[in-house]
Write an enzyme that holds these catalytic residues in place. Sequence first.
Site, mmCIF file in Angstrom:
data_model
loop_
_atom_site.group_PDB
_atom_site.id
_atom_site.type_symbol
_atom_site.label_atom_id
_atom_site.label_comp_id
_atom_site.label_asym_id
_atom_site.label_seq_id
_atom_site.Cartn_x
_atom_site.Cartn_y
_atom_site.Cartn_z
ATOM 1 N N TYR A 62 8.261 8.200 2.864
ATOM 2 C CA TYR A 62 7.560 7.558 1.754
ATOM 3 C C TYR A 62 7.123 6.163 2.178
ATOM 4 O O TYR A 62 7.906 5.408 2.744
ATOM 5 C CB TYR A 62 8.476 7.425 0.532
ATOM 6 C CG TYR A 62 9.078 8.720 0.053
ATOM 7 C CD1 TYR A 62 8.534 9.398 -1.038
ATOM 8 C CD2 TYR A 62 10.201 9.264 0.673
ATOM 9 C CE1 TYR A 62 9.085 10.587 -1.490
ATOM 10 C CE2 TYR A 62 10.759 10.459 0.232
ATOM 11 C CZ TYR A 62 10.195 11.112 -0.844
ATOM 12 O OH TYR A 62 10.748 12.289 -1.282
ATOM 13 N N HIS A 121 5.590 11.509 -4.424
ATOM 14 C CA HIS A 121 5.516 12.490 -3.343
ATOM 15 C C HIS A 121 5.499 11.751 -2.004
ATOM 16 O O HIS A 121 4.900 10.687 -1.871
ATOM 17 C CB HIS A 121 4.259 13.347 -3.477
ATOM 18 C CG HIS A 121 4.282 14.262 -4.660
ATOM 19 N ND1 HIS A 121 5.162 15.308 -4.773
ATOM 20 C CD2 HIS A 121 3.526 14.287 -5.790
ATOM 21 C CE1 HIS A 121 4.959 15.945 -5.916
ATOM 22 N NE2 HIS A 121 3.969 15.339 -6.552
ATOM 23 N N LYS A 123 0.492 16.565 2.722
ATOM 24 C CA LYS A 123 1.179 15.566 3.531
ATOM 25 C C LYS A 123 0.596 15.570 4.938
ATOM 26 O O LYS A 123 0.010 16.561 5.370
ATOM 27 C CB LYS A 123 2.680 15.853 3.588
ATOM 28 C CG LYS A 123 3.350 15.953 2.224
ATOM 29 C CD LYS A 123 4.830 16.226 2.353
ATOM 30 C CE LYS A 123 5.433 16.670 1.033
ATOM 31 N NZ LYS A 123 5.229 15.724 -0.058
#
EC number: 4.6.1.16
Length: 350
Positions: free
Chosen positions: A286, A297, A328
């Site tokens: 993160y 997320h 991602k």
Amino acid sequence: MKTQLKGDRVLAEKEAVAEFYKTGYFGRPKGEGLELSLVEAAFLLSRGKLEIELEGTMLDFRYFFEQASLRQPNFELKYIVYKDLKERGYYVQPSAADFRVYPRGSHPGKSAARIFVHVQSERQLLPVKLLQDSVISAENVHKQFILAVVDEESDLTFYEVKTAVPKGEMTEPYPAIKTDATFLEDRVIAWDAQASETLYKRGFYGKMLDSERLQLSLVESLYLFSRGIITVRDRKGKVFSFDEFIEKASEIESFFLRKYSAYKNLRDSGHVVKTGFKFGTNFRVYRKVESIEKIPHSEYLVNAIPADFEFRLSVMSGAVRLANSVRKKMLFAVEKDEEIEYLDISRTKM
């Protein structure tokens, strides 16, 4: 038009320069004639644009293809990729990186190539050093690097590969506290209630065992240990030295130190780093977390790999596909001397 197969090139007479090079940018002028690569010649032969002679014998497409495969490693793979790119409307020229590809609507002489393409079979191991060197060579001349993987059914998957320098936004990588912890079987527990809460809620470390005690992973523990935040003892109360901790953790995870190096680099650069087990990776990462109650997320999935690592492309494909499917980035943290270098690999369309 008649041409001659010579070594790993096909040679054409002067008129080929006007017919093939000046109109389609095939080959390169050499002397008064034109020199074609084997893939260019195969493409033109398949379309009936030329004839190829070898030692007085005219070659049909099959015979030429077989000869080309003998003369150039991975010829059939390169032809599959070349043909695909040409049929998509690109101008493509052979290069040291396999191919250089020009922007749509452009061609050699009008603008510079935009993409370097490297061709690889799904069955071939791909050394990470080769990939890094190729990407850096492309980026040094401001090109996009594309890895074209040909599977066993001759389908193509394209991956964009680039270097990355991930930057997080966490200003306090670890709270300024000190506390005791115990190394149990394969994890560490901090016992003090206030310290546990601070580490968990402000530093986003570990997971609460209950309302007062905090469970820490091995990489989290060593990071906090190295910063003087926790003192780690064994189950009999003996205090670990830094090297003793590494030795014990490495008995549990053989690649612990490599994993820790990536973890430390990411934490030091302002990220929150948690296990990526559910995604089949070392870490999920993160850039910024403001509250333990509202964790966003993660931006990255990260695998730590050694400098001599070789990718199995089926495994790499699965990791990249999963990361992209959950929005991602898939980063590979390459341990190089005392540094960590990142490769960002994602699927792309041509």
